[in-house]
Enzyme design. Sequence first.
Site, PDB file in Angstrom:
ATOM      1  N   GLN A  27    -110.422  -1.333-120.890  1.00 43.20           N
ATOM      2  CA  GLN A  27    -109.355  -2.338-121.082  1.00 43.20           C
ATOM      3  C   GLN A  27    -109.719  -3.406-122.108  1.00 43.20           C
ATOM      4  OE1 GLN A  27    -108.522  -4.684-117.576  1.00 43.20           O
ATOM      5  NE2 GLN A  27    -106.688  -5.613-118.432  1.00 43.20           N
ATOM      6  N   TYR A  54    -117.671   5.024-114.811  1.00 46.64           N
ATOM      7  CA  TYR A  54    -116.743   4.037-115.379  1.00 46.64           C
ATOM      8  C   TYR A  54    -116.555   4.273-116.877  1.00 46.64           C
ATOM      9  CZ  TYR A  54    -117.204   1.286-111.015  1.00 46.64           C
ATOM     10  OH  TYR A  54    -117.202   0.871-109.703  1.00 46.64           O
ATOM     11  N   TRP A 205    -116.010  -4.895-103.119  1.00 47.58           N
ATOM     12  CA  TRP A 205    -115.261  -4.745-104.386  1.00 47.58           C
ATOM     13  C   TRP A 205    -113.807  -5.174-104.252  1.00 47.58           C
ATOM     14  CZ3 TRP A 205    -111.413  -0.877-104.789  1.00 47.58           C
ATOM     15  CH2 TRP A 205    -111.518   0.266-103.992  1.00 47.58           C
ATOM     16  N   ALA A 209    -108.338  -8.548-105.004  1.00 44.69           N
ATOM     17  CA  ALA A 209    -107.323  -7.482-104.995  1.00 44.69           C
ATOM     18  C   ALA A 209    -106.836  -7.187-106.416  1.00 44.69           C
ATOM     19  CB  ALA A 209    -106.170  -7.823-104.056  1.00 44.69           C
ATOM     20  N   ARG A 228    -104.061  -6.550-115.687  1.00 42.35           N
ATOM     21  CA  ARG A 228    -104.431  -5.176-115.317  1.00 42.35           C
ATOM     22  C   ARG A 228    -103.200  -4.329-114.972  1.00 42.35           C
ATOM     23  NH1 ARG A 228    -109.292  -3.828-111.180  1.00 42.35           N
ATOM     24  NH2 ARG A 228    -110.386  -5.014-112.786  1.00 42.35           N
ATOM     25  N   GLY A 284    -114.424  -8.809-111.042  1.00 38.42           N
ATOM     26  CA  GLY A 284    -114.213  -8.284-112.382  1.00 38.42           C
ATOM     27  C   GLY A 284    -113.576  -9.386-113.211  1.00 38.42           C
ATOM     28  N   THR A 286    -111.576 -10.048-117.347  1.00 36.15           N
ATOM     29  CA  THR A 286    -111.293  -9.624-118.724  1.00 36.15           C
ATOM     30  C   THR A 286    -111.577 -10.756-119.703  1.00 36.15           C
ATOM     31  OG1 THR A 286    -108.979 -10.267-118.403  1.00 36.15           O
ATOM     32  CG2 THR A 286    -109.525  -7.930-118.089  1.00 36.15           C
TER      33      THR A 286
HETATM   34  N1  LIG Z   1    -117.396   1.278-105.256  1.00 32.29           N
HETATM   35  C1  LIG Z   1    -116.161   1.480-105.638  1.00 32.29           C
HETATM   36  O1  LIG Z   1    -115.552   2.521-105.335  1.00 32.29           O
HETATM   37  C2  LIG Z   1    -115.501   0.432-106.477  1.00 32.29           C
HETATM   38  C3  LIG Z   1    -114.122   0.492-106.748  1.00 32.29           C
HETATM   39  C4  LIG Z   1    -113.561  -0.514-107.520  1.00 32.29           C
HETATM   40  C5  LIG Z   1    -114.362  -1.553-108.008  1.00 32.29           C
HETATM   41  N2  LIG Z   1    -115.699  -1.564-107.740  1.00 32.29           N
HETATM   42  C6  LIG Z   1    -116.605  -2.630-108.255  1.00 32.29           C
HETATM   43  O2  LIG Z   1    -116.049  -3.898-107.993  1.00 32.29           O
HETATM   44  C7  LIG Z   1    -115.879  -4.603-109.225  1.00 32.29           C
HETATM   45  C8  LIG Z   1    -114.750  -5.544-109.120  1.00 32.29           C
HETATM   46  O3  LIG Z   1    -113.520  -4.835-108.907  1.00 32.29           O
HETATM   47  P1  LIG Z   1    -112.188  -5.426-109.503  1.00 32.29           P
HETATM   48  O4  LIG Z   1    -112.329  -5.578-110.973  1.00 32.29           O
HETATM   49  O5  LIG Z   1    -111.058  -4.645-108.979  1.00 32.29           O
HETATM   50  O6  LIG Z   1    -112.236  -6.896-108.810  1.00 32.29           O
HETATM   51  P2  LIG Z   1    -111.314  -8.143-108.728  1.00 32.29           P
HETATM   52  O7  LIG Z   1    -112.230  -9.282-108.980  1.00 32.29           O
HETATM   53  O8  LIG Z   1    -110.524  -8.098-107.471  1.00 32.29           O
HETATM   54  O9  LIG Z   1    -110.266  -8.002-109.945  1.00 32.29           O
HETATM   55  C9  LIG Z   1    -110.675  -8.280-111.241  1.00 32.29           C
HETATM   56  C10 LIG Z   1    -109.496  -8.407-112.188  1.00 32.29           C
HETATM   57  O10 LIG Z   1    -108.593  -9.413-111.718  1.00 32.29           O
HETATM   58  C11 LIG Z   1    -108.204 -10.256-112.806  1.00 32.29           C
HETATM   59  N3  LIG Z   1    -108.804 -11.578-112.562  1.00 32.29           N
HETATM   60  C12 LIG Z   1    -110.066 -11.840-112.096  1.00 32.29           C
HETATM   61  N4  LIG Z   1    -110.277 -13.148-112.014  1.00 32.29           N
HETATM   62  C13 LIG Z   1    -109.151 -13.753-112.409  1.00 32.29           C
HETATM   63  C14 LIG Z   1    -108.783 -15.107-112.528  1.00 32.29           C
HETATM   64  N5  LIG Z   1    -109.636 -16.075-112.204  1.00 32.29           N
HETATM   65  N6  LIG Z   1    -107.529 -15.386-112.965  1.00 32.29           N
HETATM   66  C15 LIG Z   1    -106.659 -14.396-113.304  1.00 32.29           C
HETATM   67  N7  LIG Z   1    -106.973 -13.087-113.222  1.00 32.29           N
HETATM   68  C16 LIG Z   1    -108.205 -12.760-112.768  1.00 32.29           C
HETATM   69  C17 LIG Z   1    -108.759  -9.602-114.083  1.00 32.29           C
HETATM   70  O11 LIG Z   1    -107.847  -8.620-114.562  1.00 32.29           O
HETATM   71  P3  LIG Z   1    -106.699  -8.913-115.660  1.00 32.29           P
HETATM   72  O12 LIG Z   1    -107.121 -10.084-116.508  1.00 32.29           O
HETATM   73  O13 LIG Z   1    -106.624  -7.628-116.424  1.00 32.29           O
HETATM   74  O14 LIG Z   1    -105.455  -9.136-114.893  1.00 32.29           O
HETATM   75  C18 LIG Z   1    -109.973  -8.882-113.544  1.00 32.29           C
HETATM   76  O15 LIG Z   1    -110.415  -7.823-114.354  1.00 32.29           O
HETATM   77  C19 LIG Z   1    -115.760  -3.497-110.259  1.00 32.29           C
HETATM   78  O16 LIG Z   1    -116.041  -3.931-111.569  1.00 32.29           O
HETATM   79  C20 LIG Z   1    -116.793  -2.520-109.761  1.00 32.29           C
HETATM   80  O17 LIG Z   1    -118.083  -2.972-110.120  1.00 32.29           O
HETATM   81  C21 LIG Z   1    -116.270  -0.596-106.985  1.00 32.29           C
END
Ligand SMILES: NC(=O)c1ccc[n+]([C@@H]2O[C@H](COP(=O)([O-])OP(=O)(O)OC[C@H]3O[C@@H](n4cnc5c(N)ncnc54)[C@H](OP(=O)(O)O)[C@@H]3O)[C@@H](O)[C@H]2O)c1
Length: 332
Positions: A27, A54, A205, A209, A228, A284, A286
């Site tokens: 992304q 990934y 993780w 959400a 996303r 996560g 961006t």
């Molecule tokens: N073990 C597994 O099966 C599994 C599965 C999934 C993930 N994971 C791990 O967990 C990590 C985190 O997962 P995730 O990326 O889904 O977590 P998350 O923190 O719930 O979502 C991250 C996404 O939310 C948005 N975001 C985050 N902080 C923000 C903020 N302060 N304000 C506005 N938007 C915000 C961003 O996307 P946008 O800017 O694009 O909207 C960001 O990429 C992954 O990188 C991976 O290491 C593991």
Amino acid sequence: MEFRHLGRSGLMVSEISYGNWITHGSQVEEDAAHACVRAALDEGITTFDTADVYAGTKAEEVLGRALKGVRRESLEIFTKVYWPTGPGRNDRGLSRKHIMESINGSLRRLGTDYVDLYQAHRFDVETPLEETLRAFDDLVRQGKVLYVGVSEWSADQISQALKIAESMGFDRLVSNQPQYSMLWRVIEAEVVPLSEREGLGQIVWSPIAQGVLTGKYLPGQPPPAGSRATDTTGSRFMDSLMSDEVLRRVQELKPVAADHGLTMAQLAVAWVLQNPNVSSAIVGATRPEQVRDNVKAAGVKLDADTMRKIDEILGPVVERDPAKTVSPASRP
Ligand SMILES: NC(=O)c1ccc[n+]([C@@H]2O[C@H](COP(=O)([O-])OP(=O)(O)OC[C@H]3O[C@@H](n4cnc5c(N)ncnc54)[C@H](OP(=O)(O)O)[C@@H]3O)[C@@H](O)[C@H]2O)c1
């Protein structure tokens, strides 16, 4: 930043870790990926999570380049094995062959001699558990892996692994990596009680959400540009989170966050960290601003009234069924 033990092990991890699923190698561009990693390091994050699968193995390369030059001893680098990384029948799963080959690829791409934690990314129904655990144990003896864990395994699967490790003298699992957020609490009924008894920590993780708990997605409206939910790969994983009912209830959390002087993202991350069995919340991002926003959840305490209020607001949209922890019925 605050630090916690990874389960009952001696390893300390940052309460908030940084993960690069969907983002690095996919992304976001390389410079944005490096800026996020830089921000994470500046904010005191020491724990980084990735996986061989990934971005078709590109995410590990991006993380490796972004961490180049950082003192290795000051980092905890986590990766995983299970999902397909190539076209062959053995480029997947948890066979001895794939584990031994995949770790070598991960180490090369990450530019390191060892990973701190190696995780079985799902349960492989086509490999005897003894075979997987012996291969993991061998990697520990070889020094390629310091600790071993799993991801999205059920309580029963974790239990079986612990029994085998005990009887065969293999290295014990120290962690599980499940999905966990205010909206997705399926580990609470079985996985967490077992993990507390047996000394495994959860590295959770999608604590925000996937962005939904920031409140930036509004019911009945198109997702904001660049989020996303507008990314072709990312949006595929968000369907169940994007119903109007979920989005409407999430909007009602805004005054709760404001009352505590928190942003919505901070409230979401702080919420998972209230569970003492959680060792780290993997966020996560961006953009570097998101990392800087999210890390402020470290050390935040939410009182019982606030936790109750959140439950009342979210009500029926919270998923709690432990049967939702599932691995594929056959190898992908
Ligand atoms: N073990 C597994 O099966 C599994 C599965 C999934 C993930 N994971 C791990 O967990 C990590 C985190 O997962 P995730 O990326 O889904 O977590 P998350 O923190 O719930 O979502 C991250 C996404 O939310 C948005 N975001 C985050 N902080 C923000 C903020 N302060 N304000 C506005 N938007 C915000 C961003 O996307 P946008 O800017 O694009 O909207 C960001 O990429 C992954 O990188 C991976 O290491 C593991």
